[in-house]
Design a protein around this motif. Structure first.
Motif, PDB file in Angstrom:
ATOM      1  N   ALA A 136      -5.883  -5.895   1.295  1.00 17.04           N
ATOM      2  CA  ALA A 136      -4.304  -6.318   1.612  1.00 17.04           C
ATOM      3  C   ALA A 136      -3.437  -5.250   0.679  1.00 17.04           C
ATOM      4  O   ALA A 136      -3.502  -5.516   0.354  1.00 17.04           O
ATOM      5  N   THR A 137      -2.622  -5.759   1.656  1.00 18.79           N
ATOM      6  CA  THR A 137      -1.558  -4.320   2.122  1.00 18.79           C
ATOM      7  C   THR A 137      -0.623  -4.299   1.302  1.00 18.79           C
ATOM      8  O   THR A 137       0.799  -3.737   1.898  1.00 18.79           O
ATOM      9  N   GLY A 138       0.250  -5.695   1.747  1.00 23.79           N
ATOM     10  CA  GLY A 138       1.877  -5.954   1.016  1.00 23.79           C
ATOM     11  C   GLY A 138       1.447  -7.157   0.513  1.00 23.79           C
ATOM     12  O   GLY A 138       1.249  -8.250   1.096  1.00 23.79           O
ATOM     13  N   CYS A 167      -3.976  -1.324   9.909  1.00 26.93           N
ATOM     14  CA  CYS A 167      -3.551  -0.409  10.489  1.00 26.93           C
ATOM     15  C   CYS A 167      -2.453  -0.108  11.781  1.00 26.93           C
ATOM     16  O   CYS A 167      -2.261  -0.942  12.157  1.00 26.93           O
ATOM     17  N   GLY A 168      -0.937   0.528  10.713  1.00 27.84           N
ATOM     18  CA  GLY A 168       0.216   0.763  11.522  1.00 27.84           C
ATOM     19  C   GLY A 168       0.395   1.927  12.227  1.00 27.84           C
ATOM     20  O   GLY A 168      -0.892   2.567  13.259  1.00 27.84           O
ATOM     21  N   VAL A 169       0.616   2.933  11.742  1.00 29.11           N
ATOM     22  CA  VAL A 169       0.437   4.580  12.269  1.00 29.11           C
ATOM     23  C   VAL A 169      -1.061   5.111  12.287  1.00 29.11           C
ATOM     24  O   VAL A 169      -1.341   5.686  12.855  1.00 29.11           O
ATOM     25  N   GLY A 170      -1.568   4.781  10.688  1.00 26.49           N
ATOM     26  CA  GLY A 170      -2.227   5.275  10.816  1.00 26.49           C
ATOM     27  C   GLY A 170      -2.981   5.868   9.353  1.00 26.49           C
ATOM     28  O   GLY A 170      -4.050   6.307   8.780  1.00 26.49           O
ATOM     29  N   GLY A 171      -1.744   6.659   8.593  1.00 28.64           N
ATOM     30  CA  GLY A 171      -1.822   7.393   7.108  1.00 28.64           C
ATOM     31  C   GLY A 171      -2.222   6.560   6.588  1.00 28.64           C
ATOM     32  O   GLY A 171      -2.825   7.279   5.577  1.00 28.64           O
ATOM     33  N   GLY A 172      -1.339   5.363   5.932  1.00 25.94           N
ATOM     34  CA  GLY A 172      -2.704   4.319   5.137  1.00 25.94           C
ATOM     35  C   GLY A 172      -3.747   4.356   4.955  1.00 25.94           C
ATOM     36  O   GLY A 172      -4.487   4.959   4.544  1.00 25.94           O
ATOM     37  N   PRO A 173      -4.074   3.724   5.662  1.00 21.07           N
ATOM     38  CA  PRO A 173      -5.519   3.619   6.168  1.00 21.07           C
ATOM     39  C   PRO A 173      -6.379   4.469   6.415  1.00 21.07           C
ATOM     40  O   PRO A 173      -7.722   4.620   5.661  1.00 21.07           O
ATOM     41  N   GLY A 213      10.064  -0.876   7.030  1.00 22.67           N
ATOM     42  CA  GLY A 213      10.060  -1.369   5.980  1.00 22.67           C
ATOM     43  C   GLY A 213       9.571  -0.909   4.487  1.00 22.67           C
ATOM     44  O   GLY A 213      10.437  -0.823   3.862  1.00 22.67           O
ATOM     45  N   ASN A 214       8.080  -0.971   4.662  1.00 21.75           N
ATOM     46  CA  ASN A 214       7.861  -0.592   3.634  1.00 21.75           C
ATOM     47  C   ASN A 214       7.356   0.597   3.030  1.00 21.75           C
ATOM     48  O   ASN A 214       7.583   0.668   1.656  1.00 21.75           O
ATOM     49  N   LEU A 215       7.610   1.367   3.948  1.00 27.24           N
ATOM     50  CA  LEU A 215       7.483   2.473   3.029  1.00 27.24           C
ATOM     51  C   LEU A 215       8.490   3.288   3.042  1.00 27.24           C
ATOM     52  O   LEU A 215       8.939   4.236   2.163  1.00 27.24           O
ATOM     53  N   ILE A 222       0.954  -1.484  -0.286  1.00 25.77           N
ATOM     54  CA  ILE A 222       0.464   0.475   0.064  1.00 25.77           C
ATOM     55  C   ILE A 222       0.940   0.938   0.022  1.00 25.77           C
ATOM     56  O   ILE A 222       0.627   2.394  -0.319  1.00 25.77           O
ATOM     57  N   LYS A 223       1.907   0.868   0.582  1.00 26.93           N
ATOM     58  CA  LYS A 223       3.472   2.232   0.366  1.00 26.93           C
ATOM     59  C   LYS A 223       3.502   3.009  -0.832  1.00 26.93           C
ATOM     60  O   LYS A 223       4.136   4.443  -1.313  1.00 26.93           O
ATOM     61  N   ALA A 224       3.279   1.782  -1.627  1.00 28.09           N
ATOM     62  CA  ALA A 224       2.974   2.532  -3.677  1.00 28.09           C
ATOM     63  C   ALA A 224       2.503   3.852  -3.519  1.00 28.09           C
ATOM     64  O   ALA A 224       2.393   4.680  -4.580  1.00 28.09           O
TER      65      ALA A 224
END
Ligand SMILES: *Cc1c(COP(=O)(O)O)cnc(C)c1O
Length: 443
Positions: free
Chosen positions: A423-425, A278-284, A169-171, A117-119
């Motif tokens: 599906a985020t990664g 959700c991690g830090v929240g920016g993506g979701p 990692g992904n970011l 999703i970081k793309a």
């Protein structure tokens, strides 16, 4: 946090005790409200999202050349939506619940360039920064064909500037690969839980990888500190960046178009549920914002977090947002779910989006692994553990009669529901790593 403070928190919020005990929990926020009422708190609007869409369109000719894998979509970084009927049956059996409507999978796991999703957000922020520098230097105009950025002249120009980011990692993968391709000098500050293969991949792209023995919060703080000492260095702030958020938000209108092409209706009688890890929240948060703008009150967004890293649930539920971290409660923030091992949620996203998110839930690492194995068995789709967090969502919704009644989601409407698991990664996980993931699934 003092023991007495924790005691008070547990008395005021009984759910906190369950979080501390690492139980899987589901919480539907009674304060979730309509788009009309919630939108003013976001501080961003339709025009901001439109602007992001147009920026990505300007860059499409560049991306086509720089990353030939984006040619199939004319330089637009977008993922497929697929049905997973066999997995749906498996989920009904596993959780002992009928899931009315249809479960679909949004395969951001297979987005080009970085396989997560970081793309969306990461790449968008790098492109925004590059455009700003080139415009200011008079080397570029918005009306130009941005294909011209794919040249030695521009790589030379960008090499005077650097970019830094802290990442689990992904970011780092998105920002590292994109920045290096444009010609920037780029440093990715990586937390202890980051995978070795991600570090290697980044180094192979010419990215400077700085490793830390501590978690994500420390990697971010160090990255920020280094960047501050260099005026030509731009620090990408995953915790508070509105630009990242807007990069993600473009997903909303794109999904709406995809649904139209697939004849999937979303309206009062056909609710849409979206389950976002959700991690830090920016993506979701950004994706949910875009979805709300695209589908209004007919879309219901839920965030999913590991039982060991329930930072957003904790922050929103207690109203403390980024003033509390899971570690304050003795929760260790150790999880196999890359991208979700975040102890303190973004204060910006929680405060901006809390009124527009229906609910939050936690899921154990083993459950994510098991779902990973089941999805592979039933649908031959391979994801990384974090990307399975959303898969438990449909059952959590179906099991909460009070929530369904409160939102007037009748059985009649639920029969027409679409459940979209984000599906985020996982698309770039090497085969031997995937084999290890699959071996951890107990199915
Ligand atoms: C980063 C990430 C997320 C969550 O995004 P945040 O912006 O950190 O909330 C979810 N899944 C994967 C695989 C990620 O890499």
């Amino acid at each position: 946090m003092k023991n007495t403070e924790i005691q008070t928190l547990m008395t005021d919020f009984p759910l906190v005790k369950k979080l501390i005990d690492l139980e899987e929990v589901t919480w539907f926020n009674p304060k979730a409200t309509t788009l009309k009422e919630g939108l003013p708190y976001v501080g961003l609007n339709h025009d901001n999202v439109k602007d992001a869409e147009q920026r990505l369109e300007r860059f499409a000719p560049y991306l086509c050349q720089a990353f030939p894998e984006t040619q199939a979509t004319n330089g637009i970084i977008e993922s497929d939506v697929v049905a997973i009927p066999a997995m749906q049956t498996t989920l009904e059996q596993r959780y002992g619940v009928d899931i009315a409507g249809k479960i679909l999978l949004k395969k951001d796991s297979h987005l080009p360039i970085s396989g997560s999703i970081k793309a969306r957000g990461g790449i968008y922020e790098v492109l925004t920064h590059a455009e700003k520098l080139a415009l200011e230097a008079g080397l570029l105009q918005e009306s130009d064909d941005y294909g011209k950025l794919f040249s030695d002249e521009f790589r030379q120009f960008f090499s005077q500037y650097s970019i830094a980011v802290g990442s689990t990692g992904n970011l780092g993968m998105s920002i590292g690969i994109m920045s290096a391709k444009l010609g920037f000098s780029v440093s990715v500050h990586m937390s202890a839980d980051a995978r070795e293969w991600k570090k290697q991949k980044l180094r192979s792209h010419g990215v400077n990888v700085v490793e830390y023995e501590q978690d994500y919060g420390v990697a971010v703080a160090q990255g920020r500190k280094e960047a501050e000492s260099d005026p030509n260095c731009f620090f990408i702030d995953d915790e508070n960046s509105q630009t990242l958020f807007l990069g993600y938000s473009v997903a909303g209108s794109r999904l709406k178009k995809q649904f139209e092409q697939m004849n999937i209706v979303v309206d009062e009688q056909h609710p849409l549920f979206v389950y976002l890890p959700c991690g830090v929240g920016g993506g979701p948060g950004g994706v949910a914002f875009g979805l709300k703008l695209a589908f209004g009150d007919h879309v219901h967004c839920l965030f999913a977090e590991p039982t060991h890293s329930p930072c957003m649930l904790l922050g929103v539920h207690t109203g403390l947002h980024d003033n509390i971290a899971v570690q304050d409660l003795g929760i260790d923030n150790v999880t196999a779910a890359d991208g979700l091992a975040v102890g303190r949620a973004s204060g910006f996203v929680g405060r901006a989006m809390e009124r527009l998110l229906d609910g939050y839930y936690t899921i154990s690492d083993q459950e994510m692994y098991d779902l990973l194995g089941l999805l592979n068995r039933d649908e031959a789709i391979q994801l990384e553990p974090s990307a399975l967090a959303g898969m438990a969502g449909p059952s959590r919704v179906e099991q909460d009669a009070e929530y369904l009644a409160d939102k007037q989601l009748t059985a009649e409407k639920m029969k027409n529901a679409t459940h979209l698991v984000w599906a985020t990664g996982g698309g770039m996980v090497p085969a031997e790593e995937m084999a290890k993931y699959l071996a951890t699934a107990k199915i």
